[in-house]
Write an enzyme that holds these catalytic residues in place. Structure first.
Site, short mmCIF file in Angstrom:
data_model
loop_
_atom_site.label_atom_id
_atom_site.label_comp_id
_atom_site.label_asym_id
_atom_site.label_seq_id
_atom_site.Cartn_x
_atom_site.Cartn_y
_atom_site.Cartn_z
N ARG A 65 0.83 -1.30 0.11
CA ARG A 65 -0.01 -0.02 -0.11
C ARG A 65 0.99 1.42 0.12
O ARG A 65 0.59 2.27 -0.61
CB ARG A 65 -1.24 0.04 1.36
CG ARG A 65 -1.88 1.32 1.30
CD ARG A 65 -2.98 0.82 2.31
NE ARG A 65 -3.79 1.89 2.31
CZ ARG A 65 -3.93 2.79 3.21
NH1 ARG A 65 -2.93 3.00 4.17
NH2 ARG A 65 -5.00 4.18 3.35
N HIS A 69 0.62 4.12 -2.72
CA HIS A 69 0.36 5.75 -2.26
C HIS A 69 1.54 6.54 -2.57
O HIS A 69 1.27 7.75 -2.87
CB HIS A 69 -0.22 5.65 -0.90
CG HIS A 69 -1.30 5.13 -0.65
ND1 HIS A 69 -2.14 5.94 0.30
CD2 HIS A 69 -2.02 3.99 -1.06
CE1 HIS A 69 -3.37 5.24 0.33
NE2 HIS A 69 -3.21 4.25 -0.42
N ASP A 70 2.90 6.07 -2.92
CA ASP A 70 3.86 6.90 -3.44
C ASP A 70 3.66 7.06 -4.87
O ASP A 70 3.59 8.12 -5.31
CB ASP A 70 5.45 5.89 -3.23
CG ASP A 70 6.41 6.73 -3.49
OD1 ASP A 70 6.45 7.86 -3.45
OD2 ASP A 70 7.43 6.25 -4.26
N GLY A 75 4.31 10.43 -8.91
CA GLY A 75 5.24 9.29 -9.62
C GLY A 75 6.00 8.53 -8.15
O GLY A 75 5.94 9.01 -6.98
N ASP A 77 8.60 8.23 -6.39
CA ASP A 77 9.85 9.00 -5.99
C ASP A 77 10.09 8.85 -4.50
O ASP A 77 11.04 9.64 -4.31
CB ASP A 77 9.52 10.36 -6.76
CG ASP A 77 8.28 11.07 -6.11
OD1 ASP A 77 7.68 10.53 -4.91
OD2 ASP A 77 8.28 12.19 -6.33
N ASN A 97 -3.91 8.64 4.08
CA ASN A 97 -2.76 8.39 4.71
C ASN A 97 -2.56 8.14 6.23
O ASN A 97 -2.12 7.51 6.80
CB ASN A 97 -1.42 8.82 3.96
CG ASN A 97 -1.32 8.76 2.47
OD1 ASN A 97 -1.68 7.75 2.18
ND2 ASN A 97 -0.72 9.65 1.94
N PRO A 166 -7.56 7.29 -4.54
CA PRO A 166 -8.79 6.95 -4.40
C PRO A 166 -9.34 6.33 -3.04
O PRO A 166 -8.10 5.87 -2.31
CB PRO A 166 -8.83 5.83 -5.37
CG PRO A 166 -7.63 5.35 -5.64
CD PRO A 166 -6.75 6.28 -5.48
N HIS A 196 -5.89 -6.31 -2.64
CA HIS A 196 -6.64 -6.41 -1.13
C HIS A 196 -6.65 -7.60 -0.84
O HIS A 196 -7.66 -8.03 0.05
CB HIS A 196 -8.02 -5.52 -1.64
CG HIS A 196 -7.87 -4.30 -1.45
ND1 HIS A 196 -9.23 -3.36 -1.35
CD2 HIS A 196 -6.82 -3.22 -1.02
CE1 HIS A 196 -8.80 -1.90 -1.37
NE2 HIS A 196 -7.34 -1.99 -0.76
N THR A 197 -6.17 -8.61 -1.53
CA THR A 197 -6.13 -9.88 -1.07
C THR A 197 -5.48 -10.33 0.35
O THR A 197 -5.34 -11.35 0.83
CB THR A 197 -5.94 -10.98 -2.20
OG1 THR A 197 -5.84 -12.39 -1.98
CG2 THR A 197 -4.28 -10.84 -2.66
N ASP A 243 -9.69 -9.72 2.54
CA ASP A 243 -9.90 -10.90 2.10
C ASP A 243 -10.30 -12.15 3.00
O ASP A 243 -9.68 -12.54 3.96
CB ASP A 243 -8.86 -11.42 1.09
CG ASP A 243 -9.00 -12.87 0.56
OD1 ASP A 243 -9.81 -13.41 0.79
OD2 ASP A 243 -7.82 -13.28 0.13
N THR A 246 -8.62 -16.03 2.63
CA THR A 246 -7.10 -16.42 2.87
C THR A 246 -6.41 -15.04 3.15
O THR A 246 -5.79 -14.42 2.42
CB THR A 246 -6.58 -17.16 1.64
OG1 THR A 246 -6.62 -16.45 0.49
CG2 THR A 246 -7.04 -18.44 1.49
#
Length: 323
Positions: A65, A69-70, A75, A77, A97, A166, A196-197, A243, A246
């Protein structure tokens, strides 16, 4: 469980596609970038990630994640790693965040170890990219060759973070638009949502779904309600698995959950809700190898969003601070 070890040709193909997608910027990146400059780097990252996951398997999802989010803010970076300064407000306090991004201490540990053997050579942006790949692989997911040679940002933008990332209440249209803004398409979005698994969600962000939405399995909703009260309060930060099948293995269980209407976030279930993404979700729910191949390709594409190369940016010696 299916793995990528038998799909070497596909991985090579994915790398070739990544170069095509990313144009001139990607041409400056190479999976062998540190082979002579700092040959110890990749093994240090791998061993540190392995120890972090041994201590807490959830950390794999946190690093994945963190990378996403970076890359979605100016970009890939390393800007998400920067603390606030007198000159800019960093991205850690953005709505998506704040009090939720984790894994900074793992990146700090890796950086410190690498600096002790080859100072000023390996960027924090590249460390995060490799640590993400290693996390997925160690949780029994696919692998891919990480293209390296990124440099680190000298600034960060909370405004861009609030605009670009998002959230859990996003509609399918919102999600497609957010990915399109980063040069990625709707297929990439559904594929990368498979992250998101693994990982957890806070009650605060799925409360409305489990109490007010109808496109949810009611037994599943009741199981989450037991740990998440209808009203805001002490249960806000209680965690539920993203999830439920599993939760600590990187597989296609997330998509199987969606076709059974067990998506935790509103944004998750939007991928299977009589919309344009239904067919792709159905395919991945039945074919883990296809999901793995597509995920590897999409992660390379994600990692090539606006990398700083050449004389742009810097190689920071502390991932939280500019030099």
């Amino acid at each position: 469980m299916a793995s990528m070890t038998s799909s070497g040709k596909m991985i090579v193909f994915c790398i070739a596609l990544a170069f095509c997608w990313s144009g001139v910027s990607a041409a400056k990146l190479s999976p062998t970038f540190y082979d002579t400059k700092c040959p110890q780097a990749l093994s240090i990252i791998n061993s540190t990630v392995a120890q972090a996951l041994a201590n807490e398997s959830r950390m794999g999802a946190s690093l994945l994640r963190l990378f996403f989010h970076d890359c979605f803010v100016r970009g890939c970076d390393g800007s998400v790693l920067l603390d606030d300064t007198a000159n800019f407000t960093g991205e850690k306090g953005a709505g998506a965040n704040f009090n939720s991004l984790r894994g900074f201490e793992v990146i700090d540990s890796i950086k410190s170890q690498i600096e002790s053997v080859c100072s000023g050579v390996v960027s924090c942006a590249d460390i995060l990219a490799v640590a993400t790949r290693d996390s997925v692989l160690q949780l029994r997911g696919p692998t891919w060759d990480v293209l390296l040679g990124r440099r680190d940002a000298r600034t960060a933008s909370i405004t861009a973070a609030n605009r670009n990332l998002p959230g859990p209440t996003s509609t399918l249209r919102n999600l497609i638009s957010a990915f399109k803004a980063q040069g990625m398409n709707a297929t990439d979005m559904v594929t990368l949502s498979g992250a998101h698994t693994i990982g957890n969600a806070r009650c605060l962000f799925y409360r409305f779904r489990i109490y007010s939405e109808s496109n949810i399995d009611q037994t599943f909703a009741a199981s989450l309600q037991a740990n998440c009260s209808r009203s805001s309060g002490p249960t806000d930060n209680n965690l539920g698995f993203l999830d439920v099948t599993t939760p600590t293995v990187f597989d296609n269980g997330y998509y199987q959950d969606l076709i059974n209407f067990k998506g935790v976030f509103h944004s998750d279930q939007e991928l299977f809700n009589n919309g344009t993404a239904d067919a792709q979700v159905t395919k991945y729910s039945a074919d883990q190898n296809t999901f793995f191949n597509d995920f590897a390709a999409a992660m390379i594409k994600l990692g090539n969003i606006k990398p700083l190369t050449g004389k742009k940016g810097e190689i920071t010696r502390n991932c939280r601070l500019i030099n």
